[in-house]
Write an enzyme that holds these catalytic residues in place. Sequence first.
Site, short mmCIF file in Angstrom:
data_model
loop_
_atom_site.label_atom_id
_atom_site.label_comp_id
_atom_site.label_asym_id
_atom_site.label_seq_id
_atom_site.Cartn_x
_atom_site.Cartn_y
_atom_site.Cartn_z
N TYR A 267 0.87 -1.18 0.00
CA TYR A 267 0.00 0.00 0.00
C TYR A 267 0.91 1.23 0.00
O TYR A 267 0.75 2.15 0.81
CB TYR A 267 -0.92 0.03 1.23
CG TYR A 267 -1.65 -1.27 1.52
CD1 TYR A 267 -2.87 -1.57 0.92
CD2 TYR A 267 -1.11 -2.19 2.42
CE1 TYR A 267 -3.53 -2.76 1.20
CE2 TYR A 267 -1.77 -3.38 2.71
CZ TYR A 267 -2.98 -3.66 2.09
OH TYR A 267 -3.63 -4.84 2.38
N CYS A 371 -3.87 3.61 10.83
CA CYS A 371 -4.63 4.79 11.24
C CYS A 371 -5.90 4.40 12.00
O CYS A 371 -6.69 5.27 12.35
CB CYS A 371 -4.96 5.67 10.05
SG CYS A 371 -5.92 4.83 8.79
#
Length: 413
Positions: A267, A371
């Site tokens: 990612y 996150c």
Amino acid sequence: MGDMQGHDVELDVTSIAHGGISVARLDGRVVFVTDAIPGEKVVARITDDRKKSFWRADTVSVLEPSEHRQAHVWSAASIDRDPARRAGGAEFGHIELSHQRELKRQVLVDALTRMGKVDEETTKGITVEALDGDDDLSGTRWRTRIRLHVDEAGRPGPYAARSHTVVAVDDLPLATEAVEAAAPLEQLFAGEEQIDVLAPSDGGARLIVGSQARTTVVERVGDREFRLDDGGFWQVHRLAAGTLTAAVQDLIDPERFDPRAMNLDLYGGVGLLAAAVGDRFGQATRITSVESDTRATDHAAENLAEWIGAAAVTGRVERWITELATTSSPGERQRLRDATVVLDPPRSGAGREVVERIASIEPAQIVYVACDPVALARDIALFAERGYQLQDLRAFDLFPNTHHLETVVRLSR
């Protein structure tokens, strides 16, 4: 619907839940309540009483305030406004900043121990670290990017909290001054759906109206420049990219790092964390950055050009890692076993399939940037099933005055 929706009730607020909401009890029933602080007694309006197990409510007034309550950093989100018209995106703005971090720490520790099956001893020293300058600014002026939505009349503004109602505001205190100054809060944009306002490191603030053609912007981290599309993903806090660069460099165990291994950055976006690894371990570092967005991969290839052994490939991480795990030669398999895998998945986490594929290549260490603490904790439990244990962790307040935080962990066998 039940008969309590729209009614005001008195609640004793007991603890914090993930998502920026507090937990209260009403006659033994759990009520998730917004705009409150654990320890308070509040009057809240029931907004959802459909579920047997819990209800939802919005605080409308505070009977016994917490010592940590402050005037909201954004008047548009303040408790004085009707809950349906309170601006979203600053759901912790009524809480004194150091206590926000304490609540985030509690959410992280709770997720790690309950879902991540991490023992409490390991979580003892966890703190949520502040970024430079945020305390002086009460956690405002950090957003280098902001999205405004457009109402029926064409006026831009944020969504109200937990809804798609656009509310009119006359300031954006979490935005940097450049972003706030550029935000066209008084203009009308009939027929458009959204306006993005951003202020990259170079070239001043800019607007992206609707799905306007993309231009390239430059972001700086230390002495390094990264090129990306103006609408592409970049960390939002003015110091986030530098903070995460340093954190990833810090969390990689140099004893377990082999620059010649098949190191991976999953990612990878435009190559921020692959560059962090390259800068830490030098010109000879081999690392492949994998990203599903073609435009981001094109930029990553350019941003990583100075490392001979760096490559940027376009691919969905699930598919790409599956292919890698199943088709690699014995020599490649050894280089994968020596590898460091860095991953920074979307908010939903990596998930079982990706975790199992990563574990199946048996890398020397995994550095995971997250996150969302709950998604991270679930993935940590999945990695633990495959023998990878939490070795080190740092957490950062990259999103002051909101409930979000960023966590970076190292896992190894």
